[in-house]
Design a protein around this motif. Structure first.
Motif, PDB file in Angstrom:
ATOM      1  N   PHE A 214      30.415  42.797 -22.169  1.00  0.00           N
ATOM      2  CA  PHE A 214      29.462  42.464 -21.108  1.00  0.00           C
ATOM      3  C   PHE A 214      29.632  43.459 -19.978  1.00  0.00           C
TER       4      PHE A 214
ATOM      5  N   ARG B 120      31.951  33.705 -16.603  1.00  0.00           N
ATOM      6  CA  ARG B 120      30.693  34.418 -16.847  1.00  0.00           C
ATOM      7  C   ARG B 120      30.345  34.298 -18.328  1.00  0.00           C
TER       8      ARG B 120
ATOM      9  N   LYS C  13      32.194  47.777 -17.414  1.00  0.00           N
ATOM     10  CA  LYS C  13      31.941  47.244 -18.760  1.00  0.00           C
ATOM     11  C   LYS C  13      33.233  46.723 -19.357  1.00  0.00           C
TER      12      LYS C  13
ATOM     13  N   VAL D  90      28.635  35.214 -21.769  1.00  0.00           N
ATOM     14  CA  VAL D  90      28.116  36.389 -22.435  1.00  0.00           C
ATOM     15  C   VAL D  90      27.653  35.971 -23.822  1.00  0.00           C
ATOM     16  N   THR D  91      26.797  36.746 -24.432  1.00  0.00           N
ATOM     17  CA  THR D  91      26.143  36.364 -25.688  1.00  0.00           C
ATOM     18  C   THR D  91      27.140  35.941 -26.762  1.00  0.00           C
TER      19      THR D  91
END
Length: 432
Positions: free
Chosen positions: A242, A256, A224, A258-259
């Motif tokens: 994330f 990558r 994480k 992520v929100t």
């Protein structure tokens, strides 16, 4: 390792120092003699280790029915001590279905060697000796492989783009934390980056951590990553997080999404931490060079108080020391020839004092064969009188215990990598 071996080793005091590593040994035989015209043998191999002059059984393979060229699935796991001579004996038996015991008449052959010989060649093949020490047509092959935990390191570099601005009068001061998610769902902090001040597109410094620390060697373990906005009062503002597995990280070099943030993996490399056996199994050899002090400071060799005293029945202290160390080193030297030099002696033909001469008086080739050293060792064992306490094994331990670490440190400092076993197949002829 078998319970039999552990209990016996503990009770007999087989080893009293930490092992360098563990090795796995696999066994195969070829050309087993078919003594029974009506059926093929049912082979089984027993491995023994010498302790205090006795052969102690370590373990045995499964029995393979009706087979002349068996490859056994049983794997032997042994502790490896570089600074000790670990003598092994492999005995091949024919185990009939009606009799599962080991009888002398069922022995099809035996082979003796040292663990060092097996490791130095990685694939060690030798003929099996029949009763009476006659060489038969059958042979045995031992394959060695190091069994270690994962000591590799991983080097990582992260950056982020378009992070949320959590400050009113300036931009966020982001830092990144990486946590390992344990099996019980607890989280262990692995690394915390430095804080990049007043920046929504931070690039954090590259860092290095062990693979064990990062993911416990499990490529599917969840990691994480959390990004915070640093505040001087310690109440950091959460920006986003994330989760990804180690395996996913390896394949996410292109970034990558992520929100709430975008994390870019800028750099990802696994740094292999090579072990001593990586180098030995890759073809590295160790040479043993001897220098002997012949000066009068050690006394007259005719005086029993001198370290150079020439005893009629046993080697002196110098020879004991050379044999103890050389016997171990010879397993990692293909020609088993040791350069030997001396200083402080009157040497022929003019008997002038020399402080640099070859012990064999051959300046062009100062190497001496190990056969003589072995013969001296056997003579010492057979003729040493009672009450004399000599421990060449303890001497060898103290001299050689640090050699594996020194080898690894030297090659690492030079950036020299060992050859992979697949790249290196031993073509050396080792004395058996």
């Amino acid at each position: 390792m078998s319970d039999i071996y552990e209990s016996a080793a503990n009770s007999l005091g087989l080893f009293n120092s930490p092992c360098l590593t563990k090795v796995e040994l696999r066994v195969a035989c070829k050309g087993i003699s078919d003594r029974d015209a009506l059926s093929k043998p049912d082979p089984c191999v027993v491995i023994k280790m010498q302790s205090h002059g006795q052969w102690l059984e370590v373990d045995r393979t499964e029995v393979i029915r009706s087979c002349l060229n068996p490859t056994f699935s049983k794997v032997f796991t042994l502790d490896f001590y570089f600074e000790e001579v670990q003598r092994l004996r492999y005995e091949l038996y024919d185990i009939s279905s009606s009799h599962n015991g080991m009888r002398e008449v069922d022995c099809l052959g035996a082979m003796e060697c040292t663990l060092g010989q097996i490791i130095s060649q990685r694939k060690f093949t030798k003929a099996l000796l029949k009763q009476g020490n006659t060489v038969g047509k059958s042979s045995i092959m031992i394959t060695a492989e190091e069994l270690t935990g994962n000591n590799d390191y991983v080097e990582l570099s992260f950056s982020a783009r378009k992070l949320d601005d959590k400050d009113f009068f300036s931009k966020s001061d982001p830092f990144l934390e990486i946590y390992r998610v344990n099996d019980d769902n607890t989280q262990q902090l692995v690394h915390r980056t430095e804080t990049v001040m007043n920046n929504l597109n931070p690039v954090w410094k590259t860092f290095k951590t062990s693979l064990n620390s990062l993911c416990s060697g499990d490529h599917e373990r969840i990691l994480k990553c959390t990004v915070w906005d640093w505040d001087s009062n310690g109440k950091h503002d959460f920006i986003g997080e994330f989760q990804a597995t180690f395996k996913e990280m390896r394949s996410a070099m292109d970034g990558r999404q992520v929100t709430v943030l975008t994390i870019q993996f800028n750099f990802f490399i696994i740094i292999k931490m090579h072990s001593f056996l990586d180098y030995i199994m890759g073809g590295c050899q160790r040479q043993f060079t001897v220098a002997i002090d012949f000066t009068a400071s050690n006394g007259d060799p005719r005086n029993s108080c001198s370290l150079h005293y020439i005893h009629p029945y046993q080697p002196n202290e110098y020879l004991k020391a050379l044999v103890a160390v050389g016997e171990i080193c010879q397993d990692y030297d293909s020609d088993k020839m040791f350069p030997a030099f001396g200083f402080g002696a009157r040497i022929p033909p003019d008997f002038k004092v020399s402080h640099d001469f070859a012990v064999n008086f051959n300046e062009d080739n100062p190497e001496c064969a190990a056969v003589y050293a072995q013969a001296c060792l056997e003579k010492r064992e057979n003729l040493m009188p009672e009450g004399v306490s000599a421990s060449p094994a303890a001497l060898a331990k103290s001299v050689l215990a640090e050699v594996p670490n020194q080898v690894v440190d030297y090659y690492n400092s030079k950036g020299i990598k060992p050859k992979c076993p697949s790249e290196y197949e031993s073509s050396r002829t080792f004395g058996h």
